[in-house]
Design an enzyme around this catalytic site. Structure first.
Site, PDB file in Angstrom:
ATOM      1  N   ARG A  64       0.858  -1.183   0.000  1.00 14.47           N
ATOM      2  CA  ARG A  64       0.000   0.000   0.000  1.00 14.47           C
ATOM      3  C   ARG A  64       0.891   1.229   0.000  1.00 14.47           C
ATOM      4  O   ARG A  64       2.100   1.156   0.218  1.00 14.47           O
ATOM      5  CB  ARG A  64      -0.988   0.016   1.180  1.00 14.47           C
ATOM      6  N   GLY A  65       0.250   2.373  -0.277  1.00 15.40           N
ATOM      7  CA  GLY A  65       0.984   3.618  -0.411  1.00 15.40           C
ATOM      8  C   GLY A  65       1.060   4.007  -1.872  1.00 15.40           C
ATOM      9  O   GLY A  65       1.435   3.209  -2.732  1.00 15.40           O
ATOM     10  N   ALA A  66       0.703   5.254  -2.155  1.00 14.19           N
ATOM     11  CA  ALA A  66       0.480   5.685  -3.534  1.00 14.19           C
ATOM     12  C   ALA A  66       1.614   5.352  -4.504  1.00 14.19           C
ATOM     13  O   ALA A  66       1.391   4.688  -5.526  1.00 14.19           O
ATOM     14  CB  ALA A  66       0.161   7.171  -3.575  1.00 14.19           C
ATOM     15  N   ARG A  98      -7.929  -0.450  -5.930  1.00 16.86           N
ATOM     16  CA  ARG A  98      -8.156   0.606  -4.936  1.00 16.86           C
ATOM     17  C   ARG A  98      -8.451   1.892  -5.704  1.00 16.86           C
ATOM     18  O   ARG A  98      -7.594   2.378  -6.446  1.00 16.86           O
ATOM     19  CB  ARG A  98      -6.958   0.777  -4.000  1.00 16.86           C
ATOM     20  N   GLN A 212      -1.545   2.415  10.673  1.00 20.30           N
ATOM     21  CA  GLN A 212      -0.370   2.390   9.800  1.00 20.30           C
ATOM     22  C   GLN A 212       0.726   3.329  10.298  1.00 20.30           C
ATOM     23  O   GLN A 212       1.881   3.188   9.903  1.00 20.30           O
ATOM     24  CB  GLN A 212      -0.787   2.715   8.365  1.00 20.30           C
ATOM     25  N   ASP A 253      -2.683  10.421  -1.761  1.00 17.98           N
ATOM     26  CA  ASP A 253      -3.046   9.339  -2.669  1.00 17.98           C
ATOM     27  C   ASP A 253      -3.615   9.867  -3.975  1.00 17.98           C
ATOM     28  O   ASP A 253      -3.580   9.169  -4.984  1.00 17.98           O
ATOM     29  CB  ASP A 253      -4.055   8.400  -1.995  1.00 17.98           C
ATOM     30  N   ASN A 263      -5.906  12.058   1.280  1.00 17.05           N
ATOM     31  CA  ASN A 263      -4.896  11.308   2.027  1.00 17.05           C
ATOM     32  C   ASN A 263      -5.603  10.499   3.108  1.00 17.05           C
ATOM     33  O   ASN A 263      -6.812  10.619   3.306  1.00 17.05           O
ATOM     34  CB  ASN A 263      -3.858  12.258   2.641  1.00 17.05           C
ATOM     35  N   LYS A 264      -4.848   9.685   3.812  1.00 17.71           N
ATOM     36  CA  LYS A 264      -5.422   8.814   4.833  1.00 17.71           C
ATOM     37  C   LYS A 264      -6.347   9.586   5.754  1.00 17.71           C
ATOM     38  O   LYS A 264      -6.046  10.708   6.167  1.00 17.71           O
ATOM     39  CB  LYS A 264      -4.297   8.168   5.638  1.00 17.71           C
TER      40      LYS A 264
END
Length: 380
Positions: A64-66, A98, A212, A253, A263-264
């Site tokens: 995960r993570g852009a 996603r 996270q 993201d 973003n998160k």
């Protein structure tokens, strides 16, 4: 669906080692991922032999993570091509795994385009597969270089905004080498400040719902010998009120054309706090995260995660009693609102830092000019 299996690494991983790599064992090419759902308790690698296995790894947040999602998407297309699967089908499934992270579809598109062009030119599926792999590897290398430049630009901006060093930086979610071909985005800036002797404290939000920050950012900070402190998300306000935060650094993201930042979840409240307390709120992301086809924040599709990620805790070696495989922390049948992201409007963002430099103030015109410079540099 081809098999997907895990193996535990017995050797110590070097700090900053990539969370994703391509390997070609005798039985055929594979994509190897560090399973981020198992951190920090154990370092386990997940080996994907086909696109469906990678899609599941993406959806489960094993990877995960852009930026690294873009790399994974490109390698996933290459994997399908190399193993003789339907490339278009694999590309479609990967791009949809996603919806909020735009880098995923960017990476898929680059490898798919390279495959299609080579196939049209040569008619040879082997050469087309090699072209897709070359595109994925190029994207991987580009992201590593972009990470280094973002760290440089971000540190320069911090020193401009906060002369004298001794930075106390608050960060949210995870933005280090686990999400990048290099050392990350926002975390890479904090790491550069640490190496330069200018980081006094890294405040690490635990970052609900999947922790996270506590599981991954704290893990990376510890491995880099950084001075860090973990806090619950709702404790951030008391830190601002006490004057303990000099700047907020987060990743993204997706960044809309007007500068709205997805973003998160929890990032938007931090932006509001930062504005009230006159603290810089800085977003660090590669140019590929800027999606000029998305006009504004309202057009960003926000991924909704399963409710059990909020109503249960996953505890290794504990009895499984919840629907999601964890320990219930809410009454049975409780409904949970669980968006993976929120959207921060551009007027709350002090600057967006990319490998091409910083945009401040954040405007649609400034972002468009930056993207145009990036495209020009890519064609030189």
């Amino acid at each position: 669906m081809a098999d997907q299996y895990a193996q535990t690494r017995e050797d110590d991983r070097a700090v900053g080692t990539s969370a994703i790599r391509w390997e070609e064992p005798p039985e055929g090419p594979v994509l190897v991922l560090l399973d981020q759902t198992r951190l920090p308790a154990e370092e386990v690698e997940l080996v994907c032999t086909d696109a469906p296995a990678l899609v599941e790894a993406i959806r489960s947040l094993a990877v995960r993570g852009a930026p690294v999602l873009g790399i994974a998407g490109a390698y996933g297309v290459a994997l399908a091509a190399a193993r003789g699967f339907d490339v278009d089908e694999a590309a479609t499934a990967l791009a949809a795994a996603r919806p909020t992270a735009v880098n995923l579809s960017v990476g898929v598109r680059r490898a798919r385009s390279a495959h299609q062009a080579a196939l049209a030119r040569t008619g040879d599926s082997g050469q087309a597969a090699s072209a897709a792999l070359a595109a994925a590897r190029q994207l991987h290398q580009e992201d590593a270089r972009a990470s280094a430049r973002m760290a440089e630009h971000g540190l320069a901006l911090l020193d401009e905004l906060l002369p004298g060093g001794g930075h106390r930086i608050l960060t949210h979610c995870n933005t280090g080498s686990l999400i990048s071909g290099g050392e990350g985005t926002a975390f890479a800036v904090a790491l550069a400040a640490h190496r330069a002797g200018r980081l006094r404290r890294l405040w690490v939000d635990e970052t609900r719902p999947l922790l996270q920050g506590s599981r991954l950012t704290a893990y990376e900070a510890a491995r880099n010998d950084m001075a860090y402190t973990l806090l619950t998300d709702n404790a951030a306000g008391s830190l601002f009120a006490a004057g303990e935060v000099d700047a907020v650094l987060i990743g993204a993201d997706r960044i809309a054309a007007d500068g709205s930042v997805a973003n998160k979840v929890g990032s938007y409240p931090l932006a509001v706090l930062a504005r009230y307390h006159h603290v810089p709120f800085v977003v660090v992301a590669p140019v590929t995260t800027v999606d000029q086809a998305t006009p504004d924040g309202g057009a960003i599709e926000v991924e909704q995660r399963p409710g059990y990620e909020v109503t249960e805790f996953i505890v290794p070696q504990a009895p499984v009693t919840g629907a999601g495989g964890g320990l219930p922390v809410a009454p049975l049948g409780t409904q949970a609102y669980n968006p993976a992201f929120d959207v921060t409007p551009p007027e709350l963002v002090t600057a967006i830092v990319t490998e091409e430099g910083a945009v401040s103030p954040v405007t649609a015109k400034g972002l468009a000019e930056l993207c145009a410079r990036s495209r020009g540099a890519a064609t030189d």
